[in-house]
Design an enzyme around this catalytic site. Sequence first.
Site: not given
Length: 365
Positions: A3-4, A10, A29, A94, A118, A190
């Site tokens: 997941g970047m 990340s 995402m 989240c 990350g 986030c």
Amino acid sequence: MVGMSGGVDSSVAALLLKQQGYDVVGVFMKNWDEKDDNGVCTATQDWQDVQDVCAIIDIPCYAVNFEKEYQDRVFADFLAEYRRGRTPNPDVLCNREIKFKAFLHFAMQLGASKMATGHFVQSETRNGHTLLLRGADGRKDQSYFLYMLKEAQLEKALFPVGAMTKAQVRAIAEENGLPVSTKKDSTGVCFIGERNFRAFLQNYLPAKPGDMRTEDGRKVGEHIGLAYYTLGQRKGLGIGGCGDGRSWFVVAKDVAHNVLVVSQGEDSPRLFTRYARASQLTWIADAPPVPDGTPLRCTVKYRYRQPDQSATVLAWKDELYLAADEQQRAVTPGQSVVLYAGEVCLGGAIVEETANEPFAQQKNR
RNA sequence: UGGGGUAUCGCCAAGCGGUAAGGCACGGGACUUUGACUCCCGCAUUCGUAGGUUCAAAUCCUGCUACCCCAG
């Protein structure tokens, strides 16, 4: 599948996995579609950064959209909590609902064997059980935000930067020519980002103005709606000059009367409590470390980056009763309290109420 | 209407003839994957107003205005 976010952590996570021989895929995402306070859609820049980074480390990259899931499983709760006069932490949800559920499922469906992020946390498998450990960089440890995860989720996750310090991560990014090596750490909720929080909330919550009163009922100002304040808050009250000249702080919310209770001086006794009751208790381990009703000595954090606080906790069904050794300032309903045994993050719960005396369940234990 | 008092930054408040402290609020920044807390920086060429005295006044004098208190 990594997941970047477009940030350094990340990006380096993806790089490290690639170097370790994994068949890495980077996935961005997009869970929130809105411009920030400056009219900039940061997600657009972040997606570009992800693409640039992936090109450099030579991995494929994709973008997925979990806006709907974020809206339904995180943001809806976030607003509901505020409407109740509480102060939620959307990021813990989240992680449980989006990053380590929706995203995890997505990765598994596409045939990935693992997912990675990350986050500055570490995991370790002992006796067949996967534990969540604090990140090696004590200043950046993010286990607080991941306490709602379960073993099953952690088993599938890798945290490539968890054993490093932030400085090392940046250095690696620099050495490998990643364009995000000096990118500022992201803050704010986030996926939503840094906002003028009050203005942001005003888009979703009706303003219900009322009085600001001292503990003995003297009116000292007016508030714009209880949801816009949180316990222990100083800024934004707009009252100064009266009384003894010290700053004013929010010490309580009287939802029934729509009154914001304030007190002068940061050391108001009203803000300090030793006992708390929390709900929605989650143990990361499938088997709780202690049976219900048995006191457990451990350390706790009532907020991110708070130094460890020694406490005795007692689980009962899905509730957690806490007795901190020291008085705690502004423990706030809606916020998370996270438990640790040394470096191991045990789990946590959501604060419901605080008290100066033990709750009935805690007595004689 | 007499008598007395006070008028300095949004609020509180130093200053007492030598060229505007401080606190709170507020603004900016740092810190920070929640909200907060915390830390740093900034924040009255001007002292109700109009004159006067003086080399020099927020500080002394006079008029005016406003508010407060006492008497009516």
